[in-house]
Design a protein around this motif. Sequence first.
Motif, PDB file in Angstrom:
ATOM      1  N   TYR A 136       0.835  -1.202   0.000  1.00  0.00           N
ATOM      2  CA  TYR A 136       0.000   0.000   0.000  1.00  0.00           C
ATOM      3  C   TYR A 136       0.868   1.251   0.000  1.00  0.00           C
ATOM      4  O   TYR A 136       0.603   2.210  -0.730  1.00  0.00           O
ATOM      5  N   ALA A 137       1.908   1.237   0.835  1.00  0.00           N
ATOM      6  CA  ALA A 137       2.768   2.418   0.966  1.00  0.00           C
ATOM      7  C   ALA A 137       3.511   2.714  -0.331  1.00  0.00           C
ATOM      8  O   ALA A 137       3.673   3.878  -0.712  1.00  0.00           O
ATOM      9  N   LEU A 138       3.966   1.666  -1.016  1.00  0.00           N
ATOM     10  CA  LEU A 138       4.709   1.859  -2.253  1.00  0.00           C
ATOM     11  C   LEU A 138       3.810   2.357  -3.383  1.00  0.00           C
ATOM     12  O   LEU A 138       4.240   3.136  -4.234  1.00  0.00           O
ATOM     13  N   GLN A 139       2.569   1.905  -3.379  1.00  0.00           N
ATOM     14  CA  GLN A 139       1.671   2.227  -4.480  1.00  0.00           C
ATOM     15  C   GLN A 139       0.797   3.452  -4.226  1.00  0.00           C
ATOM     16  O   GLN A 139       0.239   4.013  -5.162  1.00  0.00           O
ATOM     17  N   SER A 140       0.663   3.864  -2.987  1.00  0.00           N
ATOM     18  CA  SER A 140      -0.309   4.919  -2.664  1.00  0.00           C
ATOM     19  C   SER A 140       0.335   6.069  -1.895  1.00  0.00           C
ATOM     20  O   SER A 140       0.763   5.908  -0.750  1.00  0.00           O
ATOM     21  N   LYS A 141       0.391   7.223  -2.539  1.00  0.00           N
ATOM     22  CA  LYS A 141       0.893   8.420  -1.876  1.00  0.00           C
ATOM     23  C   LYS A 141      -0.034   8.819  -0.738  1.00  0.00           C
ATOM     24  O   LYS A 141       0.415   9.267   0.332  1.00  0.00           O
ATOM     25  N   GLN A 142      -1.363   8.631  -0.937  1.00  0.00           N
ATOM     26  CA  GLN A 142      -2.333   8.965   0.107  1.00  0.00           C
ATOM     27  C   GLN A 142      -2.077   8.151   1.373  1.00  0.00           C
ATOM     28  O   GLN A 142      -2.179   8.664   2.489  1.00  0.00           O
ATOM     29  N   PHE A 143      -1.734   6.863   1.190  1.00  0.00           N
ATOM     30  CA  PHE A 143      -1.479   6.015   2.353  1.00  0.00           C
ATOM     31  C   PHE A 143      -0.233   6.481   3.095  1.00  0.00           C
ATOM     32  O   PHE A 143      -0.213   6.527   4.324  1.00  0.00           O
ATOM     33  N   ARG A 144       0.805   6.840   2.350  1.00  0.00           N
ATOM     34  CA  ARG A 144       2.032   7.322   2.997  1.00  0.00           C
ATOM     35  C   ARG A 144       1.776   8.598   3.789  1.00  0.00           C
ATOM     36  O   ARG A 144       2.268   8.762   4.915  1.00  0.00           O
ATOM     37  N   GLU A 145       0.980   9.497   3.208  1.00  0.00           N
ATOM     38  CA  GLU A 145       0.659  10.743   3.915  1.00  0.00           C
ATOM     39  C   GLU A 145      -0.197  10.465   5.150  1.00  0.00           C
ATOM     40  O   GLU A 145      -0.036  11.106   6.193  1.00  0.00           O
ATOM     41  N   ALA A 146      -1.096   9.484   5.019  1.00  0.00           N
ATOM     42  CA  ALA A 146      -1.946   9.129   6.160  1.00  0.00           C
ATOM     43  C   ALA A 146      -1.119   8.561   7.301  1.00  0.00           C
ATOM     44  O   ALA A 146      -1.359   8.865   8.476  1.00  0.00           O
ATOM     45  N   ILE A 147      -0.135   7.741   6.964  1.00  0.00           N
ATOM     46  CA  ILE A 147       0.752   7.171   7.982  1.00  0.00           C
ATOM     47  C   ILE A 147       1.517   8.277   8.701  1.00  0.00           C
ATOM     48  O   ILE A 147       1.663   8.274   9.927  1.00  0.00           O
ATOM     49  N   LYS A 148       2.027   9.249   7.942  1.00  0.00           N
ATOM     50  CA  LYS A 148       2.742  10.369   8.545  1.00  0.00           C
ATOM     51  C   LYS A 148       1.840  11.130   9.511  1.00  0.00           C
ATOM     52  O   LYS A 148       2.267  11.542  10.592  1.00  0.00           O
ATOM     53  N   THR A 149       0.593  11.319   9.121  1.00  0.00           N
ATOM     54  CA  THR A 149      -0.364  12.027   9.963  1.00  0.00           C
ATOM     55  C   THR A 149      -0.584  11.296  11.277  1.00  0.00           C
ATOM     56  O   THR A 149      -0.613  11.886  12.359  1.00  0.00           O
ATOM     57  N   ILE A 150      -0.717   9.958  11.196  1.00  0.00           N
ATOM     58  CA  ILE A 150      -0.977   9.157  12.394  1.00  0.00           C
ATOM     59  C   ILE A 150       0.261   9.059  13.275  1.00  0.00           C
ATOM     60  O   ILE A 150       0.205   9.263  14.493  1.00  0.00           O
ATOM     61  N   VAL A 151       1.417   8.772  12.667  1.00  0.00           N
ATOM     62  CA  VAL A 151       2.650   8.603  13.430  1.00  0.00           C
ATOM     63  C   VAL A 151       3.067   9.904  14.118  1.00  0.00           C
ATOM     64  O   VAL A 151       3.527   9.900  15.264  1.00  0.00           O
ATOM     65  N   CYS A 152       2.882  11.016  13.420  1.00  0.00           N
ATOM     66  CA  CYS A 152       3.271  12.314  13.980  1.00  0.00           C
ATOM     67  C   CYS A 152       2.195  12.916  14.865  1.00  0.00           C
ATOM     68  O   CYS A 152       2.352  14.040  15.363  1.00  0.00           O
ATOM     69  N   CYS A 153       1.059  12.177  15.036  1.00  0.00           N
ATOM     70  CA  CYS A 153      -0.039  12.620  15.913  1.00  0.00           C
ATOM     71  C   CYS A 153      -0.556  14.005  15.519  1.00  0.00           C
ATOM     72  O   CYS A 153      -0.816  14.850  16.378  1.00  0.00           O
ATOM     73  N   ARG A 154      -0.691  14.214  14.227  1.00  0.00           N
ATOM     74  CA  ARG A 154      -1.215  15.492  13.765  1.00  0.00           C
ATOM     75  C   ARG A 154      -2.714  15.551  13.996  1.00  0.00           C
ATOM     76  O   ARG A 154      -3.432  14.603  13.735  1.00  0.00           O
ATOM     77  N   GLU A 155      -3.179  16.663  14.445  1.00  0.00           N
ATOM     78  CA  GLU A 155      -4.607  16.868  14.665  1.00  0.00           C
ATOM     79  C   GLU A 155      -5.187  17.605  13.471  1.00  0.00           C
ATOM     80  O   GLU A 155      -4.540  18.439  12.844  1.00  0.00           O
ATOM     81  N   GLY A 156      -6.454  17.283  13.193  1.00  0.00           N
ATOM     82  CA  GLY A 156      -7.128  17.987  12.109  1.00  0.00           C
ATOM     83  C   GLY A 156      -6.661  17.472  10.770  1.00  0.00           C
ATOM     84  O   GLY A 156      -5.743  16.687  10.642  1.00  0.00           O
ATOM     85  N   GLY A 157      -7.287  17.943   9.730  1.00  0.00           N
ATOM     86  CA  GLY A 157      -6.913  17.508   8.399  1.00  0.00           C
ATOM     87  C   GLY A 157      -7.518  16.160   8.087  1.00  0.00           C
ATOM     88  O   GLY A 157      -7.585  15.282   8.918  1.00  0.00           O
ATOM     89  N   ARG A 158      -7.974  16.014   6.850  1.00  0.00           N
ATOM     90  CA  ARG A 158      -8.621  14.784   6.458  1.00  0.00           C
ATOM     91  C   ARG A 158      -7.576  13.760   6.038  1.00  0.00           C
ATOM     92  O   ARG A 158      -6.642  14.053   5.296  1.00  0.00           O
ATOM     93  N   VAL A 159      -7.734  12.544   6.494  1.00  0.00           N
ATOM     94  CA  VAL A 159      -6.862  11.449   6.085  1.00  0.00           C
ATOM     95  C   VAL A 159      -7.493  10.775   4.884  1.00  0.00           C
ATOM     96  O   VAL A 159      -8.634  10.345   4.939  1.00  0.00           O
ATOM     97  N   MET A 160      -6.732  10.678   3.793  1.00  0.00           N
ATOM     98  CA  MET A 160      -7.254  10.025   2.594  1.00  0.00           C
ATOM     99  C   MET A 160      -7.232   8.514   2.790  1.00  0.00           C
ATOM    100  O   MET A 160      -6.307   7.961   3.369  1.00  0.00           O
TER     101      MET A 160
END
Length: 321
Positions: A281-305
């Motif tokens: 998923y991570a290799l094929q999907s930029k959205q998934f990589r960005e979502a992982i960054k959002t979760i790992v970095c504990c970012r608040e707000g913003g829509r996760v694709m």
Amino acid sequence: MSSSLEVVRSVKLGILVPTNLIGNILVVLVVKRTTNSLQTPMNYLLVNLAFADITVAVFMVIDQLFFHVVHHPEGVAGDILCKLLTGKILTWVGSVASVCTLVVIAFERFYAIVLPYKHTAKLTKRKTVVTVVFCWIIALTFNLPLLIVRKLNLNIKETGFFCRSYWPSKQLAIAYNFLWLVFVGVVPVGLMAVLYGRIVFSLWFHQNSVTNEAQKARLKSRKRVTKMLVTLSVIYAVCWFPNLLINTIDYYIEIPALRSIGYLVSEMLVLLNSSINPFVYALQSKQFREAIKTIVCCREGGRVMPLVAATRNVTTLVRAL
């Protein structure tokens, strides 16, 4: 030989299991954090695949805990424990649920792309729930014979395994393992090959006349998702056939190394298959990589694709699926 066995067990416990749990839990969190409007049936199927893969990992290594931490009981209690935990039956339940989900995903993609106007085959959320439940029922039913024949191994010290299957006859054992080879290996891989073959032909060779920008965006997204799913199917075939073949061949050719290190390596490949999906998923999907960054970095707000997302361009919002 014993050192080789310990290396395989160490890789399973120290690398593959943590990788499996972290990766597949992240998949569940990614889909959970998407907005309700973007939580498609396809993404729910990927979550079910993640749960099935977690089941494979958890119950494949529980017997190792009894090797090193807890004393395995004997007698009736030992037999019951073999059926419920240390006999890896739930690992194989998760495995069948996993391949069932992969086949359902292939059919969903086929009808969405090749036969998009066949509305009766379209997966709704309700149909998805029914399909997921049905996959687990099939998985449990397929493994019922193991609940009967799996018992405490009488030669633990000699073989190194707590539990084994005691079949009433060799013919029944061969027949059951042959069913695994056919219905967990040949049939699902064959179905996925045919379905994705039709999908690839439709996307790469049949839609070259697309000129509208919105249609181009949707076509690009569908190609991306198809590449990801084809990759998952190929990995499944490569990782699973060694185990299925060894279990069948073992009854015809008695090779001690095949029963010990060969079987453990094939099990490790099965575990690898359930651990590697999030990386695909991570290799094929930029959205998934960005979502992982959002979760790992504990970012608040913003829509996760989601893993299978909508595609936005300058004028319209186009469903990727």
